[in-house]
Each structure stands twice: as structure tokens, then as C-alpha cells.
Design a protein around this motif. Sequence first.
Motif, short mmCIF file in Angstrom:
data_model
loop_
_atom_site.label_atom_id
_atom_site.label_comp_id
_atom_site.label_asym_id
_atom_site.label_seq_id
_atom_site.Cartn_x
_atom_site.Cartn_y
_atom_site.Cartn_z
N THR A 97 1.03 -1.02 0.37
CA THR A 97 0.07 -0.19 -0.12
C THR A 97 0.65 1.57 0.06
O THR A 97 1.93 1.15 1.14
N PHE A 98 0.09 2.49 -0.93
CA PHE A 98 1.22 3.34 -0.81
C PHE A 98 0.86 4.55 0.04
O PHE A 98 -0.20 4.91 -0.37
N ASP A 99 1.40 4.28 0.62
CA ASP A 99 1.45 6.01 1.54
C ASP A 99 2.24 6.73 1.64
O ASP A 99 3.90 7.10 1.98
N ASN A 100 1.97 7.82 1.43
CA ASN A 100 2.56 9.17 1.15
C ASN A 100 2.51 10.38 2.39
O ASN A 100 2.71 11.44 2.38
N TRP A 101 1.91 9.64 3.19
CA TRP A 101 2.61 10.86 4.55
C TRP A 101 3.60 10.07 5.67
O TRP A 101 3.10 9.09 5.91
N PRO A 102 3.97 11.17 6.26
CA PRO A 102 3.95 11.78 6.30
C PRO A 102 5.45 12.57 4.80
O PRO A 102 5.89 12.06 4.30
#
Length: 158
Positions: free
Chosen positions: A32-37
Motif C-alpha cells: 500500500t502506498f502511503d505518502n504521509w508524511p
Amino acid sequence: MRTAFDFSPLFRSTVGFDRVFDLLDNASRVSTFDNWPPYDIIKTGDDQYRVTLAVAGFGENELSVTQERNLLLVGGEKAAAEDTQYLHRGIAGRSFQRRFELADHVRVVGANLANGLLTIDLKREIPEAMKPRRIDIKADLSLPKAEKTQIESDVKAA
């Protein structure tokens, strides 16, 4: 669709590359691509790097920076405010954990939190034993000279 690469034929002819194969295998996995932070990685010198993460709303005591052998872990956990009633919540305050794979001999020099930006300075320090070294070549004039040998003879075949 995932294409699985089989690295087992390479195990027969390589020694000590297990980590490289693990990195290639992990990179090929769909996650899963999590771009935070959001973050930046900057090269500040030949062997110096800087990782900057935007962590607005987090304090020093709510952030953690940990270096394991070849891994940099940056985490944040916001303390829950139970008595606050939000009409609109646009500033993300959720917990996070970022993982950065580090090359061999890269270490964390320091970390700084200012204006909502967490800056982590990294430096690659290669041990003296692993650095290339120049080998002096000496000209030895006292080597014995090779004797001349006769290849052909004066005798002729009949």
C-alpha cells in the motif's frame, strides 16, 4: 500482477549478496502506498545526505528517530486530546512510521526539528580497511636474466 523473480541460481555463484536479493524482493512486492508524511532526500555532499520530513503539529517528544543496522525508522505518535471538539480537522495528526533503507556504513549524524520540518543528517563513513589503497610498484633491476635457448638446430631432415 506480480512477477516473481527467482534469485536461487545466483546463490550458487555469489557470496554475501543476501541483503541485495532481499532488497530486490522487497521492492518487487506490491504494498500500500502511503505518502504521509511527505519527505525529501537531499545529497548535500559526496558522502552526506539529508532526509527532511514535514511533521507539522508534532513535538519533539512525539517523534522518534531510530537507526538499526541498515534501516532508519522515523515514527510519530500524537497524544490524543480527549476534551477537544473539532469542527474541521485538516491538519493530519495520525500516527506514522517511515522506513528508509540505508547503505552499509551510513550513520545518523543528527536530527533537528524546526518550523514543522524534521531534518535528519546522514553520513557515509567507509572504514579505512575498505577504502581503495594505492600499491607502490618497485622496479627491481636485480632479477636474473633468462638464458637464451636454441629453438632450431642445424640438422636438416632427409
